[in-house]
Design an enzyme around this catalytic site. Structure first.
Site, PDB file in Angstrom:
ATOM      1  CE1 TYR A 152     -25.293  54.602 -11.653  1.00 49.38           C
ATOM      2  CE2 TYR A 152     -26.911  53.030 -12.464  1.00 49.38           C
ATOM      3  CZ  TYR A 152     -26.295  54.283 -12.530  1.00 49.38           C
ATOM      4  OH  TYR A 152     -26.704  55.201 -13.473  1.00 49.38           O
TER       5      TYR A 152
HETATM    6  N1  LIG Z   1     -32.738  59.534 -14.823  1.00 51.85           N
HETATM    7  C1  LIG Z   1     -31.558  60.107 -14.616  1.00 51.85           C
HETATM    8  O1  LIG Z   1     -31.472  61.217 -14.046  1.00 51.85           O
HETATM    9  C2  LIG Z   1     -30.307  59.428 -15.061  1.00 51.85           C
HETATM   10  C3  LIG Z   1     -30.356  58.341 -15.922  1.00 51.85           C
HETATM   11  N2  LIG Z   1     -29.176  57.739 -16.316  1.00 51.85           N
HETATM   12  C4  LIG Z   1     -29.224  56.601 -17.238  1.00 51.85           C
HETATM   13  O2  LIG Z   1     -30.107  56.884 -18.323  1.00 51.85           O
HETATM   14  C5  LIG Z   1     -30.846  55.689 -18.665  1.00 51.85           C
HETATM   15  C6  LIG Z   1     -32.351  55.957 -18.556  1.00 51.85           C
HETATM   16  O3  LIG Z   1     -32.608  56.460 -17.244  1.00 51.85           O
HETATM   17  P1  LIG Z   1     -34.099  56.330 -16.636  1.00 51.85           P
HETATM   18  O4  LIG Z   1     -35.108  56.537 -17.708  1.00 51.85           O
HETATM   19  O5  LIG Z   1     -34.142  57.135 -15.393  1.00 51.85           O
HETATM   20  O6  LIG Z   1     -34.110  54.779 -16.265  1.00 51.85           O
HETATM   21  P2  LIG Z   1     -35.188  53.999 -15.350  1.00 51.85           P
HETATM   22  O7  LIG Z   1     -34.426  53.439 -14.188  1.00 51.85           O
HETATM   23  O8  LIG Z   1     -36.364  54.832 -15.073  1.00 51.85           O
HETATM   24  O9  LIG Z   1     -35.717  52.866 -16.365  1.00 51.85           O
HETATM   25  C7  LIG Z   1     -34.846  51.975 -16.960  1.00 51.85           C
HETATM   26  C8  LIG Z   1     -35.655  50.888 -17.652  1.00 51.85           C
HETATM   27  O10 LIG Z   1     -34.813  49.733 -17.617  1.00 51.85           O
HETATM   28  C9  LIG Z   1     -35.611  48.617 -17.310  1.00 51.85           C
HETATM   29  N3  LIG Z   1     -34.844  47.570 -16.605  1.00 51.85           N
HETATM   30  C10 LIG Z   1     -34.297  47.634 -15.382  1.00 51.85           C
HETATM   31  N4  LIG Z   1     -33.739  46.456 -15.059  1.00 51.85           N
HETATM   32  C11 LIG Z   1     -33.964  45.618 -16.116  1.00 51.85           C
HETATM   33  C12 LIG Z   1     -33.649  44.268 -16.385  1.00 51.85           C
HETATM   34  N5  LIG Z   1     -33.002  43.505 -15.480  1.00 51.85           N
HETATM   35  N6  LIG Z   1     -34.048  43.743 -17.553  1.00 51.85           N
HETATM   36  C13 LIG Z   1     -34.717  44.501 -18.470  1.00 51.85           C
HETATM   37  N7  LIG Z   1     -35.028  45.788 -18.284  1.00 51.85           N
HETATM   38  C14 LIG Z   1     -34.665  46.338 -17.107  1.00 51.85           C
HETATM   39  C15 LIG Z   1     -36.742  49.122 -16.432  1.00 51.85           C
HETATM   40  O11 LIG Z   1     -37.815  48.214 -16.567  1.00 51.85           O
HETATM   41  P3  LIG Z   1     -39.098  48.283 -15.578  1.00 51.85           P
HETATM   42  O12 LIG Z   1     -39.997  49.283 -16.226  1.00 51.85           O
HETATM   43  O13 LIG Z   1     -39.642  46.883 -15.585  1.00 51.85           O
HETATM   44  O14 LIG Z   1     -38.594  48.703 -14.216  1.00 51.85           O
HETATM   45  C16 LIG Z   1     -36.978  50.502 -16.981  1.00 51.85           C
HETATM   46  O15 LIG Z   1     -38.034  50.517 -17.914  1.00 51.85           O
HETATM   47  C17 LIG Z   1     -30.359  54.597 -17.722  1.00 51.85           C
HETATM   48  O16 LIG Z   1     -29.342  53.829 -18.344  1.00 51.85           O
HETATM   49  C18 LIG Z   1     -29.785  55.379 -16.555  1.00 51.85           C
HETATM   50  O17 LIG Z   1     -28.779  54.658 -15.837  1.00 51.85           O
HETATM   51  C19 LIG Z   1     -27.955  58.136 -15.840  1.00 51.85           C
HETATM   52  C20 LIG Z   1     -27.870  59.203 -14.974  1.00 51.85           C
HETATM   53  C21 LIG Z   1     -29.036  59.953 -14.566  1.00 51.85           C
HETATM   54  N1  LIG Z   2     -31.480  53.497 -14.142  1.00 51.29           N
HETATM   55  C1  LIG Z   2     -31.351  54.683 -13.537  1.00 51.29           C
HETATM   56  N2  LIG Z   2     -30.125  55.208 -13.352  1.00 51.29           N
HETATM   57  C2  LIG Z   2     -30.017  56.402 -12.708  1.00 51.29           C
HETATM   58  C3  LIG Z   2     -31.141  57.092 -12.264  1.00 51.29           C
HETATM   59  C4  LIG Z   2     -32.428  56.505 -12.494  1.00 51.29           C
HETATM   60  O1  LIG Z   2     -33.472  57.065 -12.110  1.00 51.29           O
HETATM   61  N3  LIG Z   2     -32.474  55.311 -13.130  1.00 51.29           N
HETATM   62  N4  LIG Z   2     -31.031  58.284 -11.623  1.00 51.29           N
HETATM   63  C5  LIG Z   2     -29.838  58.807 -11.360  1.00 51.29           C
HETATM   64  C6  LIG Z   2     -29.808  60.102 -10.600  1.00 51.29           C
HETATM   65  O2  LIG Z   2     -30.577  61.084 -11.294  1.00 51.29           O
HETATM   66  C7  LIG Z   2     -28.430  60.672 -10.343  1.00 51.29           C
HETATM   67  O3  LIG Z   2     -27.814  60.985 -11.588  1.00 51.29           O
HETATM   68  C8  LIG Z   2     -28.558  61.935  -9.539  1.00 51.29           C
HETATM   69  O4  LIG Z   2     -27.279  62.446  -9.261  1.00 51.29           O
HETATM   70  C9  LIG Z   2     -28.578  58.130 -11.715  1.00 51.29           C
HETATM   71  N5  LIG Z   2     -28.807  56.926 -12.469  1.00 51.29           N
END
Ligand SMILES: NC(=O)C1=CN([C@@H]2O[C@H](COP(=O)(O)OP(=O)(O)OC[C@H]3O[C@@H](n4cnc5c(N)ncnc54)[C@H](OP(=O)(O)O)[C@@H]3O)[C@@H](O)[C@H]2O)C=CC1
Ligand SMILES: Nc1nc2c(c(=O)[nH]1)N=C([C@H](O)[C@@H](O)CO)CN2
Length: 240
Positions: A152
């Protein structure tokens, strides 16, 4: 200033959480929105009722990415921005072949932005200086690595590097920036112990929620000068 809000903003993976909140925020500003979703959750029906164009797409294959890009080009003649939000936070596990984990991470975090930025470049260009944006959602772990989410973190580091490459390629019509969050939002499965441990990793000791990301996206979209940069949303974690 500038043209009326006519070109849609494209958000990938907007079926839930941050992407979904961002889509509703932009719609509430009368900004046209187009989204990709993988799973047809009820939230997609709500988004469509709110005026978003919702296109099903799975980025786990290059064919799925390319087909999505073709559908976007059929549905609009220009784009205000592309926000690469789609992501999967997959840890290494004895249950998963390592090659499958790396492949899945590279598909969604590298191949999808790489192929879509190229495929949709013509929709972003031709609207004037700094008139369009690409925003990559990376991660704090790009700086520090991760011992539990190695593939990742590596894929997000590649996405971070592509931010600078695409900034060079597309300036000055298109700005390209990254947002590198740490803890923003917990997952439903996160237990109390994990939550406390995660909160303690930053100076601010909160999970701020979607608005923290939305406010930074709003700023980047209004800038006429910032490009090729990564913006940390990490609550001072490096100093904790
Ligand atoms: N939440 C957090 O605390 C953090 C988030 N981030 C980044 O911020 C962004 C948003 O986070 P968050 O809302 O938690 O993300 P989530 O993991 O909750 O959701 C991401 C979305 O991406 C979709 N997805 C995953 N794999 C695929 C694929 N192969 N093809 C198409 N769509 C796909 C999922 O679809 P489906 O609904 O079908 O699963 C989902 O709707 C991400 O890029 C994440 O890495 C970074 C650090 C911390
Ligand atoms: N696609 C996602 N990426 C990440 C998520 C998640 O929920 N979906 N969550 C994190 C964590 O919150 C991490 O930042 C905690 O330290 C990271 N990326």
């Amino acid at each position: 200033m500038g043209e009326p809000l006519s070109r849609p903003i494209l958000i990938t993976g907007a079926g839930r959480r941050i992407g979904l909140a961002l889509a509703h925020h932009l719609l509430n500003q009368q900004q046209p929105v187009m989204v990709s979703y993988r799973t047809h959750l009820p939230a997609i029906d709500v988004l469509e009722k709110a005026g978003a164009v919702c296109i099903q797409a799975d980025f786990s294959t290059d064919g799925g990415i390319i087909a999505f890009g073709e559908e976007v080009k059929k549905r609009c003649s220009g784009l205000r921005a592309i926000i690469h939000n789609a992501s999967a936070w997959v840890a290494e596990s004895p249950r998963l072949p390592l090659s499958d984990v790396m492949h899945a991470m590279m598909q969604v975090h590298v191949n999808a932005p790489y192929l879509l930025n190229h495929a949709l470049e013509s929709l972003l260009r031709g609207h004037g200086h700094a008139a369009s944006d690409i925003i990559h959602f990376t991660d704090y772990v790009v700086e520090r690595g991760s011992d539990k989410h190695i593939a990742y973190a590596a894929s997000k580091a590649a996405l971070d590097n592509m931010t600078r490459s695409f900034a060079k390629k597309l300036a000055p019509e298109v700005k390209v920036n990254a947002i590198a969050p740490s803890l923003i939002l917990f997952n439903e499965t996160d237990d109390a112990t994990y939550r406390q441990q995660a909160l303690n990793k930053s100076l601010m000791k909160i999970a701020p929620g979607e608005k923290e990301v939305i406010d930074l996206v709003d700023y980047l979209l209004t800038s006429c000068y910032v490009t090729g940069r990564t913006f940390a949303l990490d609550g001072g974690r490096p100093l904790a």
